[in-house]
Scaffold this active site. Structure first.
Site, PDB file in Angstrom:
ATOM      1  N   ALA A  45      -3.958  17.868 -38.764  1.00  0.00           N
ATOM      2  CA  ALA A  45      -4.533  16.838 -37.883  1.00  0.00           C
ATOM      3  C   ALA A  45      -5.027  17.466 -36.587  1.00  0.00           C
ATOM      4  O   ALA A  45      -4.941  16.883 -35.517  1.00  0.00           O
ATOM      5  CB  ALA A  45      -3.493  15.753 -37.602  1.00  0.00           C
TER       6      ALA A  45
ATOM      7  N   HIS B  62     -18.846  32.101 -46.560  1.00  0.00           N
ATOM      8  CA  HIS B  62     -18.918  31.573 -45.203  1.00  0.00           C
ATOM      9  C   HIS B  62     -18.577  32.711 -44.260  1.00  0.00           C
ATOM     10  O   HIS B  62     -17.491  33.261 -44.309  1.00  0.00           O
ATOM     11  CB  HIS B  62     -17.897  30.444 -45.081  1.00  0.00           C
TER      12      HIS B  62
HETATM   13  N1  LIG Z   1     -15.037  25.961 -43.489  1.00  0.00           N
HETATM   14  C1  LIG Z   1     -15.604  25.781 -42.323  1.00  0.00           C
HETATM   15  O1  LIG Z   1     -16.819  25.720 -42.221  1.00  0.00           O
HETATM   16  C2  LIG Z   1     -14.731  25.607 -41.101  1.00  0.00           C
HETATM   17  C3  LIG Z   1     -15.240  25.043 -39.927  1.00  0.00           C
HETATM   18  C4  LIG Z   1     -14.387  24.850 -38.853  1.00  0.00           C
HETATM   19  C5  LIG Z   1     -13.039  25.232 -38.948  1.00  0.00           C
HETATM   20  N2  LIG Z   1     -12.605  25.812 -40.085  1.00  0.00           N
HETATM   21  C6  LIG Z   1     -11.198  26.186 -40.268  1.00  0.00           C
HETATM   22  O2  LIG Z   1     -10.426  24.995 -40.414  1.00  0.00           O
HETATM   23  C7  LIG Z   1      -9.093  25.232 -39.986  1.00  0.00           C
HETATM   24  C8  LIG Z   1      -8.688  24.159 -38.989  1.00  0.00           C
HETATM   25  O3  LIG Z   1      -9.478  24.249 -37.824  1.00  0.00           O
HETATM   26  P1  LIG Z   1      -9.138  23.343 -36.540  1.00  0.00           P
HETATM   27  O4  LIG Z   1     -10.187  23.636 -35.525  1.00  0.00           O
HETATM   28  O5  LIG Z   1      -8.874  21.944 -36.949  1.00  0.00           O
HETATM   29  O6  LIG Z   1      -7.765  24.015 -36.094  1.00  0.00           O
HETATM   30  P2  LIG Z   1      -6.610  23.328 -35.219  1.00  0.00           P
HETATM   31  O7  LIG Z   1      -5.762  24.452 -34.731  1.00  0.00           O
HETATM   32  O8  LIG Z   1      -7.193  22.361 -34.256  1.00  0.00           O
HETATM   33  O9  LIG Z   1      -5.774  22.480 -36.309  1.00  0.00           O
HETATM   34  C9  LIG Z   1      -5.022  23.053 -37.320  1.00  0.00           C
HETATM   35  C10 LIG Z   1      -3.851  22.120 -37.566  1.00  0.00           C
HETATM   36  O10 LIG Z   1      -3.151  22.565 -38.735  1.00  0.00           O
HETATM   37  C11 LIG Z   1      -1.790  22.229 -38.525  1.00  0.00           C
HETATM   38  N3  LIG Z   1      -0.952  22.934 -39.496  1.00  0.00           N
HETATM   39  C12 LIG Z   1      -0.586  24.239 -39.528  1.00  0.00           C
HETATM   40  N4  LIG Z   1       0.201  24.470 -40.595  1.00  0.00           N
HETATM   41  C13 LIG Z   1       0.309  23.304 -41.286  1.00  0.00           C
HETATM   42  C14 LIG Z   1       0.963  22.900 -42.475  1.00  0.00           C
HETATM   43  N5  LIG Z   1       1.676  23.763 -43.190  1.00  0.00           N
HETATM   44  N6  LIG Z   1       0.856  21.609 -42.861  1.00  0.00           N
HETATM   45  C15 LIG Z   1       0.143  20.718 -42.150  1.00  0.00           C
HETATM   46  N7  LIG Z   1      -0.508  21.044 -41.001  1.00  0.00           N
HETATM   47  C16 LIG Z   1      -0.419  22.308 -40.582  1.00  0.00           C
HETATM   48  C17 LIG Z   1      -1.535  22.605 -37.083  1.00  0.00           C
HETATM   49  O11 LIG Z   1      -0.374  22.008 -36.572  1.00  0.00           O
HETATM   50  C18 LIG Z   1      -2.819  22.098 -36.429  1.00  0.00           C
HETATM   51  O12 LIG Z   1      -2.667  20.768 -35.944  1.00  0.00           O
HETATM   52  C19 LIG Z   1      -9.096  26.665 -39.419  1.00  0.00           C
HETATM   53  O13 LIG Z   1      -8.655  27.557 -40.429  1.00  0.00           O
HETATM   54  C20 LIG Z   1     -10.569  26.910 -39.106  1.00  0.00           C
HETATM   55  O14 LIG Z   1     -10.879  28.293 -39.104  1.00  0.00           O
HETATM   56  C21 LIG Z   1     -13.409  26.000 -41.164  1.00  0.00           C
END
Ligand SMILES: NC(=O)c1ccc[n+]([C@@H]2O[C@H](COP(=O)([O-])OP(=O)(O)OC[C@H]3O[C@@H](n4cnc5c(N)ncnc54)[C@H](O)[C@@H]3O)[C@@H](O)[C@H]2O)c1
Length: 316
Positions: free
Chosen positions: A14, A179
């Site tokens: 989240a 990506h």
């Molecule tokens: N594929 C894409 O194009 C793309 C684009 C943007 C971000 N991302 C990736 O998406 C991911 C999330 O990005 P974000 O900006 O939301 O990061 P963020 O740090 O805002 O959110 C990540 C969340 O994951 C939660 N988390 C960690 N371990 C967990 C678990 N075991 N179970 C449930 N929740 C858990 C954390 O508490 C945190 O709230 C990152 O890996 C980022 O690199 C990918």
């Protein structure tokens, strides 16, 4: 009276991306959303906030928050946006190991509580994490998808529109490959109201736009200082969910499991797919130039290195 099924969408993680997916899904009334996180109160707080926005924004989707995976039971779509960002001093392999372990744990829960769902992975490194999810879940390959190509395409579309001063809605684009640094933008399939961009821009302008697209995520990270992009990623995930729950059969670039297409197999990489209620219903093979084909294979090689890294560390 026709009673439409209410879909259930689980957003696991989240953080910025997960909460933005929840917001767009609610606004588009794609279904009820369950936000899940390991941090106490985070998902619940954001869900309550999104619920309170509903009366003003005019949506009736229910948004709930939880720390308990049992609450994702019966979800039609599960979005995996949980993970750690790369921190200073952390190698790519360290990130791979940490996020790989998180994905494996989450997939155990999805397999238990939402065994019929379509799973959309967002966590980076995307193509490797999607492969990890597929391996762990043992779902049919079409029901495990990675979101990336549609974000890379959205960035390319935006940059073309800005360069030409035209409406973004008129620009279509296609970006294949993994990506990251090895993505493969395809200018010949990038069009403005049907006109190939190669007829509208000089080659050096196209090259500059392609390069900016390739570094699109990094440009935002450098501006934000902490965290990475989430509005466009969230919008792209919502687009995938829309095509799935409404069985729209949109043709979109996604990370999909290849079984010989483009002479590649047993890995996930970005390709054009038809997305419907069963997830990936078809992978389209576009004619590519020799150079683009070689770039796609280089992309795939990079993904294989990541998969090997996970296997060496016994995560897969
Ligand atoms: N594929 C894409 O194009 C793309 C684009 C943007 C971000 N991302 C990736 O998406 C991911 C999330 O990005 P974000 O900006 O939301 O990061 P963020 O740090 O805002 O959110 C990540 C969340 O994951 C939660 N988390 C960690 N371990 C967990 C678990 N075991 N179970 C449930 N929740 C858990 C954390 O508490 C945190 O709230 C990152 O890996 C980022 O690199 C990918």
């Amino acid at each position: 009276m026709v009673v439409r099924k209410r879909f259930k969408i689980a957003c696991i993680g989240a953080g910025n991306v997960g909460a933005t997916v929840a917001q767009y899904c609610a606004e588009m009334e794609l279904g009820d959303v369950v936000l899940t996180d390991i941090v106490e109160g985070l998902a619940q707080g954001k869900a309550l906030d999104l619920t309170q926005a509903g009366s003003i924004r005019g949506y009736g989707s229910m948004v709930t928050g939880t720390n308990d995976y049992a609450d994702i039971a019966g979800s039609d779509v599960c979005v995996v946006a949980a993970g750690l960002p790369r921190r200073p001093g952390m190698s790519r392999l360290d990130l791979l190991e940490k996020n790989g372990a998180i994905i494996v744990d989450i997939c155990e829960m999805i397999a238990q509580y939402a065994p019929d769902s379509v799973v959309i992975v967002v966590t980076n490194p995307l193509d490797v994490m999607t492969f990890a999810a597929f391996t762990k879940l043992q779902f049919p390959p079409g029901r495990v998808i990675g979101m990336a190509g549609c974000l890379d395409s959205a960035r390319l579309r935006a940059f073309v529109a800005l360069e030409l001063g035209v409406n973004m809605k008129n620009v279509e684009a296609m970006v294949l490959g993994s990506h990251g640094d090895y993505m493969v933008p395809l200018p010949q399939y990038t069009t403005v109201s049907g006109v190939p961009v190669t007829q509208l821009l000089q080659p050096d302008h196209i090259d500059a736009i392609v390069e900016r697209t390739r570094k699109g995520g990094g440009e935002i990270v450098a501006l934000l200082k902490t965290g990475s992009a989430f509005y466009a990623p969230g919008a792209c995930v919502a687009q995938l969910i829309q095509s799935i729950v409404r069985d729209e059969k949109q043709l979109l670039p996604c990370s999909a499991y290849l079984t010989g297409q483009y002479d590649l197999s047993d890995l996930y990489v970005g390709v054009p797919v038809r997305l419907g209620k069963n997830g990936v219903e078809e992978i389209l093979e576009l004619p590519l130039s020799d150079e683009q084909r070689a770039a796609l294979h280089k992309s795939a090689e990079e993904v294989r290195v990541g998969i090997a890294g996970l296997r060496e560390r016994n995560i897969l």
